[in-house]
Design a protein around this motif. Structure first.
Motif, PDB file in Angstrom:
ATOM      1  N   VAL A 181      10.063 -32.853 -30.764  1.00  0.00           N
ATOM      2  CA  VAL A 181       9.661 -31.499 -31.129  1.00  0.00           C
ATOM      3  C   VAL A 181       9.911 -30.534 -29.975  1.00  0.00           C
ATOM      4  CG1 VAL A 181       7.685 -30.021 -31.697  1.00  0.00           C
ATOM      5  CG2 VAL A 181       7.981 -32.220 -32.859  1.00  0.00           C
ATOM      6  N   LYS A 207      13.641 -29.857 -29.663  1.00  0.00           N
ATOM      7  CA  LYS A 207      14.145 -29.015 -30.755  1.00  0.00           C
ATOM      8  C   LYS A 207      13.707 -27.569 -30.567  1.00  0.00           C
ATOM      9  CE  LYS A 207      16.326 -30.068 -33.536  1.00  0.00           C
ATOM     10  NZ  LYS A 207      17.802 -29.957 -33.701  1.00  0.00           N
ATOM     11  N   GLU A 212      15.752 -26.079 -27.873  1.00  0.00           N
ATOM     12  CA  GLU A 212      17.095 -25.830 -28.384  1.00  0.00           C
ATOM     13  C   GLU A 212      17.160 -24.508 -29.155  1.00  0.00           C
ATOM     14  OE1 GLU A 212      19.836 -27.662 -31.940  1.00  0.00           O
ATOM     15  OE2 GLU A 212      18.760 -29.092 -30.669  1.00  0.00           O
ATOM     16  N   TYR A 213      16.091 -24.227 -29.910  1.00  0.00           N
ATOM     17  CA  TYR A 213      16.022 -22.979 -30.663  1.00  0.00           C
ATOM     18  C   TYR A 213      15.743 -21.772 -29.775  1.00  0.00           C
ATOM     19  CZ  TYR A 213      15.916 -25.557 -35.098  1.00  0.00           C
ATOM     20  OH  TYR A 213      16.216 -26.346 -36.180  1.00  0.00           O
ATOM     21  N   SER A 246      12.097 -42.983 -40.780  1.00  0.00           N
ATOM     22  CA  SER A 246      12.302 -41.666 -40.189  1.00  0.00           C
ATOM     23  C   SER A 246      12.481 -41.766 -38.676  1.00  0.00           C
ATOM     24  CB  SER A 246      11.121 -40.748 -40.494  1.00  0.00           C
ATOM     25  OG  SER A 246      11.010 -40.496 -41.872  1.00  0.00           O
ATOM     26  N   GLU A 269      13.558 -37.174 -34.563  1.00  0.00           N
ATOM     27  CA  GLU A 269      14.331 -35.951 -34.796  1.00  0.00           C
ATOM     28  C   GLU A 269      14.129 -35.432 -36.219  1.00  0.00           C
ATOM     29  OE1 GLU A 269      15.396 -37.863 -31.271  1.00  0.00           O
ATOM     30  OE2 GLU A 269      15.507 -38.735 -33.287  1.00  0.00           O
ATOM     31  N   ASP A 270      14.008 -36.353 -37.187  1.00  0.00           N
ATOM     32  CA  ASP A 270      13.695 -35.945 -38.563  1.00  0.00           C
ATOM     33  C   ASP A 270      12.401 -35.137 -38.596  1.00  0.00           C
ATOM     34  OD1 ASP A 270      15.850 -37.415 -39.596  1.00  0.00           O
ATOM     35  OD2 ASP A 270      14.620 -39.181 -40.002  1.00  0.00           O
ATOM     36  N   ALA A 291      10.828 -33.677 -36.111  1.00  0.00           N
ATOM     37  CA  ALA A 291      10.914 -32.443 -35.326  1.00  0.00           C
ATOM     38  C   ALA A 291      11.519 -31.312 -36.148  1.00  0.00           C
ATOM     39  CB  ALA A 291      11.740 -32.683 -34.062  1.00  0.00           C
ATOM     40  N   GLU A 292      12.571 -31.616 -36.897  1.00  0.00           N
ATOM     41  CA  GLU A 292      13.195 -30.605 -37.755  1.00  0.00           C
ATOM     42  C   GLU A 292      12.190 -30.091 -38.778  1.00  0.00           C
ATOM     43  OE1 GLU A 292      16.038 -29.120 -37.793  1.00  0.00           O
ATOM     44  OE2 GLU A 292      17.541 -30.351 -36.778  1.00  0.00           O
ATOM     45  N   LEU A 293      11.411 -30.998 -39.363  1.00  0.00           N
ATOM     46  CA  LEU A 293      10.433 -30.609 -40.364  1.00  0.00           C
ATOM     47  C   LEU A 293       9.323 -29.760 -39.750  1.00  0.00           C
ATOM     48  CD1 LEU A 293       9.506 -30.791 -43.297  1.00  0.00           C
ATOM     49  CD2 LEU A 293       8.371 -32.949 -42.731  1.00  0.00           C
ATOM     50  N   CYS A 299       9.468 -27.776 -37.171  1.00  0.00           N
ATOM     51  CA  CYS A 299       9.962 -26.433 -36.883  1.00  0.00           C
ATOM     52  C   CYS A 299      10.113 -25.601 -38.154  1.00  0.00           C
ATOM     53  CB  CYS A 299      11.300 -26.507 -36.140  1.00  0.00           C
ATOM     54  SG  CYS A 299      11.164 -27.186 -34.468  1.00  0.00           S
ATOM     55  N   SER A 300      10.554 -26.224 -39.224  1.00  0.00           N
ATOM     56  CA  SER A 300      10.737 -25.475 -40.466  1.00  0.00           C
ATOM     57  C   SER A 300       9.408 -25.065 -41.077  1.00  0.00           C
ATOM     58  CB  SER A 300      11.556 -26.291 -41.467  1.00  0.00           C
ATOM     59  OG  SER A 300      10.861 -27.454 -41.878  1.00  0.00           O
TER      60      SER A 300
END
Length: 263
Positions: free
Chosen positions: A22, A25, A28-29, A232, A235-236, A238-240, A242-243
């Motif tokens: 997390v 990510k 990165e954003y 999972s 990274e899976d 972490a993407e969730l 953030c969204s």
């Protein structure tokens, strides 16, 4: 579209596993990251070095989240460093491996430790950041009333639950109960902090982290029985995370990324 570069995020338990993913990510954003750790100092500093090498903004802060005073200091230090706190990822948690049927091994010490970190710790973190977030909201509203060109800042909390809190089965009975409490805490906080702060929860099934070390064969057996035939990755998740943080219409929700385990 959200601009992450003006956002500050606290991630508890950010040095390893999902917490590390997390943090990476978010960096990165472009978000500023306050990486909290309790005992995993080496891993936390390594994660921070990776973020800094990416050109990201990060501070590392040691705190035991089951200690309310330590949590309040963690939040103060984050606000002092970055000037604001927009998001909290309540990721830190612990477990205890006890066979579900072995009730005699579930001691008061086990109960107290898991509840103090997994439930009370998340509450302490949410309570402390809520004070900062609400203060930010009030200042932004005042500026808007003065017709200054300021957008009201988005604020949200994500709690890390578990599919164990849904099914009642996991690494131990107290762990499953503690995560069920996290799911309820999420809904209660969503009501208590609305409309200024959104609160949601992720309840994942197995994730390929260090908790699976030494149990790789069990992990592969489990994945073969799932509809998606996979476990999972951090990274899976972490993407969730953030969204969901930026979903302005969502609060009080328990989202379970489980590769089809519950269907």
């Amino acid at each position: 579209m959200i601009t992450w570069k003006d956002k500050t995020v606290i991630v508890t338990g950010g040095g390893t596993g999902v917490g590390r993913a997390v943090c990476l990510k978010l960096a990165e954003y472009g978000a500023a990251v306050a990486l909290n750790y309790c005992r995993s100092e080496k891993e936390a500093l390594e994660t921070a070095r990776i973020i800094e090498a990416m050109g990201g903004r990060v501070i590392t802060l040691q705190a035991d989240i089951s200690d309310d005073n330590a949590v309040r200091k963690l939040v103060r230090d984050t606000e002092n460093a970055f000037g604001a706190i927009h998001y909290l990822v309540n990721n830190a948690g612990i477990t205890k491996q006890i066979d579900l049927s072995d009730l005699e091994s579930v001691t008061d010490e086990v109960w107290d430790h898991l509840i103090s970190v997994n439930v009370k710790g998340m509450f302490y973190c949410a309570r402390a950041v809520a004070q900062v977030m609400k203060k930010q909201k009030e200042k932004q509203k005042e500026k808007q009333e003065e017709k200054l060109n300021v957008n009201q800042g988005d604020c949200a909390i994500i709690n890390m639950g578990s599919i164990a809190g849904i099914t009642g089965s996991g690494s131990s009975l107290p762990y499953a109960v503690s995560k069920g409490a996290v799911h309820c805490l999420t809904k209660s906080l969503a009501r208590a902090l609305a409309p200024d702060i959104r609160v949601n929860c992720i309840a994942p099934a197995g994730i390929c982290t260090r908790w699976w070390e030494g149990e790789e064969e069990k992990m592969y057996r489990l994945s073969g029985k799932l509809p998606l035939q996979r476990i999972s990755t951090p990274e899976d998740i972490a993407e969730l995370v953030c969204s969901i943080l930026v979903q302005s219409s969502m609060t009080g929700q328990i989202i379970s990324p489980n590769n089809g385990m519950l269907i």
